[in-house]
Every structure is written in C-alpha cells, then in structure tokens.
Write a protein that holds these residues in place. Structure first.
Motif, PDB file in Angstrom:
ATOM      1  N   GLY A 130       0.766  -1.231   0.000  1.00 19.64           N
ATOM      2  CA  GLY A 130       0.000   0.000   0.000  1.00 19.64           C
ATOM      3  C   GLY A 130       0.797   1.280   0.000  1.00 19.64           C
ATOM      4  O   GLY A 130       0.230   2.337  -0.252  1.00 19.64           O
ATOM      5  N   VAL A 131       2.108   1.239   0.287  1.00 19.28           N
ATOM      6  CA  VAL A 131       2.900   2.463   0.313  1.00 19.28           C
ATOM      7  C   VAL A 131       3.509   2.686  -1.069  1.00 19.28           C
ATOM      8  O   VAL A 131       4.253   1.846  -1.576  1.00 19.28           O
ATOM      9  N   LYS A 132       3.189   3.814  -1.670  1.00 20.25           N
ATOM     10  CA  LYS A 132       3.653   4.124  -3.023  1.00 20.25           C
ATOM     11  C   LYS A 132       4.943   4.945  -2.968  1.00 20.25           C
ATOM     12  O   LYS A 132       5.038   5.903  -2.204  1.00 20.25           O
ATOM     13  N   VAL A 133       5.903   4.539  -3.786  1.00 21.82           N
ATOM     14  CA  VAL A 133       7.153   5.285  -3.924  1.00 21.82           C
ATOM     15  C   VAL A 133       7.027   6.170  -5.160  1.00 21.82           C
ATOM     16  O   VAL A 133       6.928   5.673  -6.280  1.00 21.82           O
ATOM     17  N   ARG A 134       7.036   7.494  -4.964  1.00 26.39           N
ATOM     18  CA  ARG A 134       6.806   8.448  -6.045  1.00 26.39           C
ATOM     19  C   ARG A 134       8.105   9.171  -6.400  1.00 26.39           C
ATOM     20  O   ARG A 134       8.880   9.566  -5.523  1.00 26.39           O
ATOM     21  N   ILE A 135       8.326   9.352  -7.701  1.00 25.20           N
ATOM     22  CA  ILE A 135       9.513  10.048  -8.191  1.00 25.20           C
ATOM     23  C   ILE A 135       9.111  10.983  -9.326  1.00 25.20           C
ATOM     24  O   ILE A 135       7.999  10.925  -9.833  1.00 25.20           O
ATOM     25  N   LYS A 136      10.066  11.830  -9.745  1.00 20.30           N
ATOM     26  CA  LYS A 136       9.841  12.662 -10.918  1.00 20.30           C
ATOM     27  C   LYS A 136       9.928  11.792 -12.179  1.00 20.30           C
ATOM     28  O   LYS A 136      10.780  10.914 -12.271  1.00 20.30           O
ATOM     29  N   GLU A 137       9.070  12.087 -13.131  1.00 21.61           N
ATOM     30  CA  GLU A 137       9.046  11.298 -14.354  1.00 21.61           C
ATOM     31  C   GLU A 137      10.393  11.335 -15.078  1.00 21.61           C
ATOM     32  O   GLU A 137      10.833  10.337 -15.650  1.00 21.61           O
ATOM     33  N   GLU A 138      11.070  12.472 -15.003  1.00 18.96           N
ATOM     34  CA  GLU A 138      12.345  12.607 -15.705  1.00 18.96           C
ATOM     35  C   GLU A 138      13.432  11.701 -15.107  1.00 18.96           C
ATOM     36  O   GLU A 138      14.447  11.418 -15.745  1.00 18.96           O
ATOM     37  N   ASP A 139      13.226  11.203 -13.872  1.00 21.08           N
ATOM     38  CA  ASP A 139      14.202  10.333 -13.209  1.00 21.08           C
ATOM     39  C   ASP A 139      13.887   8.850 -13.387  1.00 21.08           C
ATOM     40  O   ASP A 139      14.563   8.003 -12.792  1.00 21.08           O
ATOM     41  N   LEU A 140      12.870   8.527 -14.202  1.00 19.77           N
ATOM     42  CA  LEU A 140      12.394   7.146 -14.262  1.00 19.77           C
ATOM     43  C   LEU A 140      13.478   6.166 -14.721  1.00 19.77           C
ATOM     44  O   LEU A 140      13.711   5.139 -14.081  1.00 19.77           O
ATOM     45  N   ASN A 141      14.116   6.458 -15.834  1.00 16.47           N
ATOM     46  CA  ASN A 141      15.115   5.514 -16.361  1.00 16.47           C
ATOM     47  C   ASN A 141      16.246   5.276 -15.368  1.00 16.47           C
ATOM     48  O   ASN A 141      16.709   4.150 -15.179  1.00 16.47           O
ATOM     49  N   ARG A 142      16.715   6.364 -14.720  1.00 14.29           N
ATOM     50  CA  ARG A 142      17.787   6.218 -13.733  1.00 14.29           C
ATOM     51  C   ARG A 142      17.304   5.423 -12.520  1.00 14.29           C
ATOM     52  O   ARG A 142      18.027   4.573 -11.989  1.00 14.29           O
ATOM     53  N   ALA A 143      16.046   5.652 -12.114  1.00 10.57           N
ATOM     54  CA  ALA A 143      15.498   4.936 -10.965  1.00 10.57           C
ATOM     55  C   ALA A 143      15.326   3.450 -11.256  1.00 10.57           C
ATOM     56  O   ALA A 143      15.547   2.606 -10.391  1.00 10.57           O
ATOM     57  N   LEU A 144      14.925   3.126 -12.486  1.00  7.22           N
ATOM     58  CA  LEU A 144      14.726   1.724 -12.836  1.00  7.22           C
ATOM     59  C   LEU A 144      16.040   0.941 -12.790  1.00  7.22           C
ATOM     60  O   LEU A 144      16.069  -0.221 -12.391  1.00  7.22           O
TER      61      LEU A 144
END
Length: 374
Positions: free
Chosen positions: A45-59
C-alpha cells in the motif's frame, strides 16, 4: 512547469523506506505516499513516487535491489513441487453440453491418472416451478416436486456416470475412480461447498448454463464460483467444437503484472507438462510507445521464470496496439493460440482485468477454453 510525479513501485512500509533510502543516496528525489503512521508495519500500500524525468535512472537502481530483496517473494510465489492433479470436479447441468464436459474430464484424467467426481445441484430449478398462491398447496407441492426432481437428477447423473465407467473399461484404463454426487441448494453455493469437501485440484465447467442468456458470457453460476473459489478452473464454451487438448500447441497467459502471476505461470507450466504446449506470457498495451516501467516489470517476470523454470518454453512479451481487441485477436491468430489462461482476483478483478466487453467479444468469436487461476 511543475515536474510530473509518477509511482515507481508499491511496497510494504519497510520496503518502501529501503527503496527511498537507496534512491536518495543515488541522487533521485522521491517521497512515500499512503503512509499509515499508526500501522506502519502493515503489508503493501505504500507508493514510492519520483519525478518522471528520473524514471530511467530509478529503474536501473531498483532492478538490482528489487531482484535481491524480492527473493523471499519469489520463494513464496513459486510452488516447490510439481502440481499433482489427483481429483477433478465436474459440475453438470444435464444440458446437451454436459457429455462434452465429461469427455474433456476423462481426457485430462487419463493424463494425470486422476479421479473424477460428477456433481449436480437441483434445488433452484425445483423452486422455480412451485406455485406460491396457497401456503398448504405450496408445502405439499414442494415435497412432491423436490422428490421428482431429485429422482430425475439421479437418473441423469447415473447415466453420465455409467457412460464414463463404460468408456474407461472399454479403453482398459485403470487407476481412475469415477463417482457422482447430488445436492439440493443454490447451484453456485453447493458447488463451493463441494469444493470444500472434495478438495479438487481442478474444476471443469461450461461457459454458459442451460438457461443462460446470450449476453451473459460465462453465466451467473460460473461467474459466482470464480469469484469465491481457490480451485483452478477450466471453462469450456458450450458453443464451440469439442476441444482436443492434445492438439493445442500454444497457451496465452494474459498478465497485468501482478505478483501472483509468478505462481500462476509456474502452476500453468506444471499442469500442461503432460501436453506439448508453449506458454506465451503477454501484456497488451494500447499505448503506441514503449513504457519503461512496463518493460521493467516484464523483465522481472522473465528473470523470475528463468530462475524457477530454467530453459522452459515460456515466451514473455509486451504487445502495443492502439486497439487492444485487434492486438489480442491478431496475436491469437498469428501464434495459433488454443487456450487462454488468466489470474482471477476475487471481488470483481476478473471482470475488470480481462472479462470486460472486449474479451466478451473475443470469446463469442473464438469459443476458446479459459484456464483460470486464483
């Protein structure tokens, strides 16, 4: 312009904190949503939210971490031994399709050396014929009608029973026990009760009952049973030709990236082992461009399956089509798919995930068998 925030993952509180710490240590800003500070240890239930521009680096960061601490999920998700189909439950309604259901059950039982239980519940049809105008007439009529209905039901189910027994004897098949049972009550409730008593490993049902309307793809009884049971269900269309499972070469498993997919696909692999079938794990997306998050999720499935099943015949892919219906139909046609397998979550997820208006049209066209896991 304000940065667009997206959900990277949804985890338990402790795992979400772990991922947040790792991401922020690598310079990826993130925050947690849906925190429950009073019950912070609750699962999921806890969502981890990031900026869309950081998606590739986060993945790239999450993949190694995800595969490492998700090992306990993997161990829990995959069966540690092959599934044994020892008991097959076949609810019948004595429609013209019932003998075909029995034929399919016999074919599968021979593959697994499994026992077969034929089951019919007769109470609902009796009540529909009872007049309610007079209480005394009602009471006496109920007894007479139920007695007659039970007598007829017993004669019909014994006919199916002896047909199977005679077939097995004629083919000199040994090790398969056949039995039958009758019950008075509401069909779906009694089928669920029989599941609890008999503990089948597989249930085979027709897609529509004898009185189902043409707009009801599955029929209310089958739909209700799917909602409540945990037993794998093979649903056969009463409108198509008889299915020869030895002739099916390809199965499509429709995934929406649920963690329970891991167990369902492994179960599917084990159940189909006696047959020469290839499994296609497919996610259909109506977006024309690749979604890094979806590609990441499919890559996780690929790695899990390889780790658990080795070099098996499981193909994982994402199909992009503007019209999902056309994409599904095209994939089924191009890959000669003969059976569709899905994961059913209880309480209406089945309808939302796959049995919407789109899939109703698909199955009306193809009359394809459906294997449902829970």
């Amino acid at each position: 312009m304000k940065d667009r925030m997206i959900t990277l993952a949804t985890y338990s509180y402790s795992r979400a904190q772990l991922l947040q710490t790792r991401l922020e240590s690598e310079g990826v800003e993130c925050y947690l949503k849906n925190l429950n500070l009073i019950q912070s240890a609750i699962g999921g239930g806890v969502k981890v939210r990031i900026k869309e521009e950081d998606l590739n680096r986060a993945l790239k960061i999450i993949e190694e971490l995800d595969l490492s601490y998700a090992q306990e999920d993997l161990d829990a998700a995959f069966p540690h031994q092959n599934i044994d189909v020892n008991r097959i439950l076949v609810p019948v309604d004595f429609s013209d399709f019932s003998p075909k259901l029995c034929d399919s059950a016999v074919g599968i039982a021979k593959k697994f050396n499994a026992d077969i239980l034929l089951f019919h519940t007769y109470f609902a049809s009796a009540i529909e014929t009872v007049p309610f105008s007079d209480s005394y007439t009602y009471n006496s009529t109920v007894v007479e009608v139920l007695s007659e209905v039970e007598k007829n039901a017993k004669a019909k189910i014994k006919e199916l029973y002896y047909d199977i027994r005679n077939r097995l004897e004629k083919e000199k098949v040994e090790g398969i026990e056949v039995d039958y049972a009758l019950s008075g009550g509401t069909a779906s409730s009694e089928i669920l009760n029989m599941c609890s008593k008999y503990q089948p490993d597989l249930m085979i049902m027709g897609s529509r009952g004898e009185t189902a309307g043409t707009t009801n793809l599955l029929g209310s009884v089958v739909s209700n049973v799917i909602e409540e049971t945990d037993v794998p269900m093979l649903i056969l269309s009463d409108q198509g030709d008889e299915v020869d499972f030895d002739e099916i070469r390809n199965i499509m498993y429709a995934t929406d990236f649920d963690k329970a997919d891991f167990r369902a696909i492994a179960n599917l692999k084990y159940i189909t082992q006696p047959y020469d079938m290839k499994i296609h794990c497919v996610h259909f997306d109506d977006k024309s461009t690749d979604d890094p998050m979806e590609e990441h999720r499919m890559q996780i499935i690929r790695k899990y399956l390889k780790r658990a099943l080795g070099d098996s015949e499981v193909s994982c892919r994402i199909i992009h089509e503007d019209e999902k219906m056309e994409g599904i139909e095209k994939y089924i046609h191009d890959h000669d798919v003969g059976l569709i397998a899905i994961l059913a979550r209880k309480h209406n997820l089945l309808q939302r995930l796959f049995f919407g208006q789109m899939s109703r049209k698909l199955f009306i066209k193809t009359h394809m068998p459906i294997l449902v896991f829970h």
